[in-house]
Scaffold this active site. Structure first.
Site, PDB file in Angstrom:
ATOM      1  CG  ASN A  63      -1.806  -1.235   1.263  1.00  0.00           C
ATOM      2  OD1 ASN A  63      -1.749  -2.001   2.206  1.00  0.00           O
ATOM      3  ND2 ASN A  63      -2.574  -1.484   0.210  1.00  0.00           N
ATOM      4  CB  ILE A  81       1.238   5.972   3.275  1.00  0.00           C
ATOM      5  CG1 ILE A  81       2.697   5.870   3.710  1.00  0.00           C
ATOM      6  CG2 ILE A  81       0.403   4.885   3.936  1.00  0.00           C
ATOM      7  CD1 ILE A  81       2.930   6.194   5.169  1.00  0.00           C
ATOM      8  CB  CYS A  82      -2.371   3.866  -0.696  1.00  0.00           C
ATOM      9  SG  CYS A  82      -4.045   3.532  -1.193  1.00  0.00           S
ATOM     10  CG  LEU A  83      -4.039   4.494   6.250  1.00  0.00           C
ATOM     11  CD1 LEU A  83      -4.285   2.994   6.310  1.00  0.00           C
ATOM     12  CD2 LEU A  83      -3.009   4.853   7.334  1.00  0.00           C
TER      13      LEU A  83
END
Lengths: 157, 974
Positions: free
Chosen positions: A85, A92-94
């Site tokens: 992710n 960061i992909c959150l």
């Protein structure tokens, strides 16, 4: 920097100093003239014990936008960080860091870094951000784990 | 299920059991709780003698209160909130008045109270004063005065839980709560206020503790109510009056609890304390009881750790909001502020850890306010006072950053705790450095220098002094750079390295000192890059190379950083370095990361040598060592990891040999020409040597040729020099790379060993990106290694993705290769199909391909004409729109975003045809029944018109998303 943004960031710094999770660090950077730059922080996320991420502290940078806390900060690991992710650029992909998803102005820095720590060992396969780690995580777990452990050595405490 | 079975299950639930059985029991009991007999089961369980059953009975009430909340509110099903309340109060009475009541049953009583609170929250309009109801029940409905301490305690406990439950509910549920707050203010608060006042003189310690908890819960609620409504409670002063009596005149337990409550009130709503309470508190802290209390609890630090913490937290919470005011008063005639701060400094000498937060805030606020303070007449006094305070504190915290003799290195928690506190001290030093400036650094440096010159510099005390000073200098040095470091800073750092630091560290054999020294040296990059620092590079490197094995990972990081930054100055250490290199190459026990970092470091220095032939000789020798070892172990499976590290070391050489800056900045024109000529000729055949190694391990060796990570390293070696501006040892002839690539791909497809093909495709992608491959060679390679295997590629999402990525890069770099030849026709079915892929990355790259093809930013005029002609005058246009629309409608919600941009660019580029093709696409979708339901033509025509009006703006996203939701019969979450 807007006054709302400044006072919120000062409060975040205060709260962080007062109480921060064990093993983490986070602080605003210094400008070349020595003054504090509250808009840009460096921080470290420890890998959870008893996981393949343990014994390392992973560096991140946190860039707060001018309209923080209406908009979320942008958080990056170093470019090329190995995680399903994390984009190749390190971003960061959150969901809690996405304005159009779960970001809320009340989310604190502490909640964010804890969320990232949780993400390390529990990637979200539905939000792939880089192909190599995502593919290995899904299809070749031994290679995935070997690479994560190698990365942990790179950032060892 | 009969009652006996339920009882057995409940007992089993709370007995030690394996997790899988517990899950099974929980499931069975949940079914019982939710059955139509739920209420009856709850009553029956509460009538049992077993505490487990009673608790589960109370819990079953909670479950049913939630389950039947709607019917309860409507008084349906013959059961109402009122009847449930009566039953709960009945059970409560039965348990607490049972002669055999045990304090263990308090947990059951609390659960029953919590159920009553839930009922109150849902019925406050009818049940206005649950506290009175509760108390009357305990006293059998008589208006009895306070008489039973247990009942009084239960009343206070119930009121506390009630307020906490209300607070919790109103924190989660954000619907309008005005009426609820009004009701509480009018009916419940007067009762609670009376209750609080009526116990102000109690002497029973259990009741005092509960009284304090109630006060805390009330303040939390009142604060919330004043935020969420227009209700105002005014001064609550009278309720707080006994607080200080409780704090000062009782046991440590009561003092501790009182301090905790005062802190909570100060943190929640400091303004709720009236001025006289604040004055009283200040008096207590600075002039009365505080000192004595602290002395008392400090008599046994370990036993009273919690009490010490709480006391410090109270002072922090009390003074911290006053810091700004105190700073402004510092320079004025009144010395009250000065006295207060002096007492806090004094306190901090004892409670260092507890006050570090406070002093960090103090320094921050001072720095933030400095410009305003400077305008005041008493600025110099203020500045001087602040500097005096912070200098004292710097000394206090320097001492506290020492490693303690009794620190248990095997206790990870203890070590972590120390590390964390030390980081806070480092943070404090960083904060105060702009205030104290050079004297702060001078003090630390002089401590190190004097300790190093001490004859007895191996004593534990001396080592600890040096170590903590190095640690703190390191935290300061992390903020220094070539622009802000003054000549004094350089001189101070020089004086440390002149004082025999390395010798003392090595002799000490102290783990922490070695580690801190490495970290200290890592922070000096700006110093080593300077003229003053350059002479120390060699000794520093020798020191780092000599550190014990356990520190080699961080030492190798420091070495690689220093070598990378100071490569030119480090050439003299190469002979020493080579001895170490030779050892780590042949020793399989060396950790791969250390081997690779050290080889990278050595190669960085080699790269800094100006003479290409000298460079080549060193590289050649290094490669020979690595390659001969790799060949030696190549057929031994137990050495696969070691072999991989040796190959990774070659890749590291390649990375280190890259030019660190622009070629014209790095070399003079003469040097550049010499380097160019040398590496074109490559008299030592180094390039050949490397490509042969790659061939050996990527293709020929059966042990390694299928190994993914080995292949990854091999392709990494081939990629290492692709972006270089002039030839070098890793800048290979493109034909050599392509030969290897084609051979490897042929091998993979012949052996059906496809897992490593993506690495080769990624290599091809890099070649195209770096513009190192000519058009003809690329066309042939694409045909030979990709198009040839299209049928297989289409079936394998990993290969499909890599091939799409190659196509995307071609469109970005040289679209003519694809467009002008026959390639595009061959791959059209594949790229159209990619739009319907369920693999996220394939879909993403597929959409990207079409966006690039439609927009064609890099193409020439001829390319644009060809593409426009294909889209408008062949079946491509309608086919593309059909595939796009159908795939979009069948995509998952998280994939929708990928399609939006493609819709937009087609709308912009082909507005005249879009509507026609769009309608045609829906006709095909409906005729072929591709979706569960037919889509009404009116809807699709309207959508087409609406999309046309957007002209490709962001509105497209909303329209398409809405339509997707409608077709898939879904709703928007947010």
């Amino acid at each position: 920097m807007s006054s709302l943004c400044k006072s919120r960031l000062q409060e975040e710094r205060k709260q962080w100093r007062k109480d921060h999770p064990f093993g983490f660090f986070a602080k605003p950077s210094k400008s070349p003239d020595g003054s504090l730059n509250l808009m840009y922080w460096t921080a470290g996320i420890p890998g959870k014990a008893s996981t393949i991420w343990e014994n390392a502290v992973y560096p991140i940078t946190i860039t707060f936008p001018e309209d923080y806390p209406s908009k979320p900060p942008k958080i990056k690991f170093p470019a090329g960080f190995y995680h399903p992710n994390v984009y190749p650029s390190g971003t960061i992909c959150l969901s809690i860091l996405n304005e159009e998803e779960d970001w809320r102005p009340a989310i604190t820095l502490k909640q964010i870094v804890l969320g990232i720590q949780e993400l390390l060992n529990n990637p979200n396969p539905d939000s792939p951000a880089q192909e190599p780690a995502w593919r290995a995580f899904g299809k070749d777990r031994p290679t995935y784990e070997k690479k994560v452990k190698e990365q942990a050595l790179k950032y060892s405490k | 299920m009969d009652l006996r079975s339920v009882i057995d299950l409940v007992e089993a639930l709370y007995a030690p059991n394996d997790p899988s059985s517990i899950v099974l029991i929980q499931k069975q009991l949940q079914d019982v709780q939710r059955s139509e007999n739920g209420w009856l089961i709850a009553d029956s369980l509460l009538e049992q003698e077993s505490i487990n059953c009673q608790f589960f009975g109370a819990l079953t009430y909670t479950v049913n209160l939630y389950l039947h909340r709607e019917s309860l509110a409507k008084n349906q099903d013959n059961i109402s909130y009122e009847t449930v309340t009566q039953k709960l109060l009945f059970h409560f009475n039965s348990i607490c008045k049972n002669p055999n009541y045990s304090s263990k049953q308090l947990v059951v009583l609390k659960k029953l109270m919590s159920n009553l609170a839930i009922i109150y929250i849902n019925t406050y309009q009818q049940w206005e004063d649950p506290v009175s109801t509760f108390r009357m029940t305990l006293y059998n409905n008589s208006e009895a005065p306070i008489g039973n301490e247990f009942y009084d305690y239960l009343t206070l406990l119930f009121t506390t839980l009630l307020l906490e439950e209300i607070h919790r509910k109103l924190t989660i549920d954000l619907t309008d709560s005005t009426e609820f707050h009004k009701s509480i203010h009018s009916h419940l608060y007067p009762r609670i206020s009376l209750l609080i006042q009526s116990f102000q003189n109690t002497t029973n310690e259990t009741i005092i503790i509960q009284w304090l908890s109630l006060l805390a819960a009330l303040v939390q609620y009142v604060t919330q109510a004043e935020i969420q409504s227009t209700i105002r409670y005014g001064s609550l002063g009278e309720l707080f009056s006994p607080l200080f009596n409780f704090a000062t005149g009782r046991s440590i337990e009561i003092s501790n609890k009182t301090i905790e409550v005062i802190t909570l009130i100060l943190d929640t709503n400091p303004s709720i304390f009236p001025a006289e309470i604040n004055a009283e508190l200040e008096q207590l802290i600075f002039a009365g009881w505080g000192g004595k209390y602290l002395d008392h609890i400090l008599q046994d630090k370990d036993l009273n750790e919690d009490a010490i913490n709480k006391y410090a937290m109270m002072i922090n919470s009390f003074i911290e909001p006053q810091l700004l005011k105190l700073l402004h008063q510092l320079g004025s005639n009144t010395n009250d502020a000065s006295r207060k701060l002096d007492s806090l400094v004094e306190l901090s000498t004892v409670l260092c850890k507890e006050f570090i937060f406070f002093w960090n805030q103090f320094a921050d606020i001072y720095l933030d306010e400095e410009d305003i303070l400077k305008q005041k007449p008493a600025w110099s006094e203020t500045q001087s006072k602040v500097q005096t305070i912070l200098s004292k504190l710097a000394e206090v915290y320097w001492r506290d950053s020492h490693i303690s003799e009794d620190l248990d290195f095997d206790d990870d928690d203890e070590i972590q705790d120390f590390v964390s506190y030390r980081r806070d001290i480092g943070d404090f030093y960083e904060t105060i450095y702009p205030i104290l400036k050079m004297p702060l650094l001078e003090h630390l440096v002089s401590n190190i220098v004097s300790n190093l010159s001490n004859a007895n510099n191996n004593s534990l005390q001396t080592i600890a002094d040096i170590e903590s000073s190095l640690f703190l200098i390191q935290t300061l040095a992390c903020n220094f750079n070539e622009d802000n470091a003054t000549s004094e800073i350089y001189s101070l750092l020089k004086s440390i390295l002149d004082s025999g630091l390395f010798e003392t560290v090595i002799q000490s054999n102290n783990k922490l000192l070695v580690k801190t020294s490495i970290q200290f040296l890592t922070s000096l990059d700006f110093f080593y890059s300077s003229q003053l620092g350059e002479p120390y590079l060699e000794s520093t490197l020798r020191f780092l190379l000599s550190t014990p094995n356990e520190h080699q990972i961080i030492a190798s990081k420091a070495i690689s950083s220093i070598c990378n930054d100071c490569r030119i100055s480090l050439a003299p250490v190469l002979p020493t370095f080579k001895i170490l290199i030779d050892q780590i190459v042949v020793d399989p026990e060396v950790k791969p990361i250390i081997r690779e970092r050290i080889i990278y470091s050595y190669s960085s220095i080699v790269q800094g040598i100006r003479s290409p032939s000298d460079q080549a000789n060193l590289i050649h020798s290094l490669l020979n060592g690595i390659i001969s070892k790799a060949i030696e172990v190549q057929s031994q499976p137990e050495f696969v990891d070691y072999l991989q590290s040796l190959l990774s070391s070659i890749e590291e050489i390649g990375k280190a040999m890259r030019l660190p800056s622009d070629v014209n900045d790095w070399y003079t024109p003469e040097e550049r020409d010499a380097v160019y000529a040398y590496w074109i000729e490559d008299p030592l055949h180094i390039k050949k040597q490397i490509t042969e190694v790659v061939k050996q391990f990527m293709i020929l060796n059966p042990l390694t040729s299928d190994n993914y990570m080995m292949n990854e390293v091999c392709t990494g070696i081939l990629k290492a020099g692709l972006t270089e501006a002039i030839p070098g040892p890793f800048v290979f002839d493109t034909y050599s790379i392509i030969d290897l690539l084609n051979a490897k791909i042929l091998q993979c497809f012949s052996k059906n060993s496809l897992n490593v093909v993506p690495l080769q495709y990624s290599l091809l992608e890099s070649l195209i990106k770096s513009s190192s491959i000519g058009s003809n060679l690329l066309t042939t390679t694409l045909q030979q290694s990709c198009v040839e295997y299209l049928a297989i590629i289409q079936q394998d999402p990993d290969l499909a993705l890599c091939f799409l990525n190659i196509l995307v890069v071609i469109l970005e770099k040289k679209p003519g290769i694809l467009i002008k030849g026959y390639l595009l026709h061959n791959i059209l079915p594949f790229v159209l199909e990619s739009l319907g892929s369920k693999e996220k990355f394939v879909l993403r790259s597929g959409c990207k391909f079409w966006i690039k093809l439609v927009t064609l930013r890099k193409g020439d005029k001829e390319d644009s004409v060809i593409i426009r002609d294909m889209i408008e005058h062949t079946e491509l246009g309608p086919s593309l729109i059909f595939k796009l629309v159908a795939s979009f409608l069948m995509a998952s919600r998280s994939d929708l975003e990928n399609f939006m941009e493609l819709f937009k660019v087609i709308l912009v580029k082909y507005p005249l045809n879009f509507k026609k093709w769009f309608n045609l696409a829906f006709e095909t979708i409906n005729n072929n029944q591709l979706l569960k339901k037919q889509i009404p033509t009116n809807d699709t025509v309207r959508l087409g018109q609406q999309l046309m009006l957007t002209r490709g703006s962001r509105k497209v996203n909303d329209l398409l998303k809405k339509f997707w939701l409608q077709v898939n019969e879904l709703i928007e979450y947010s």
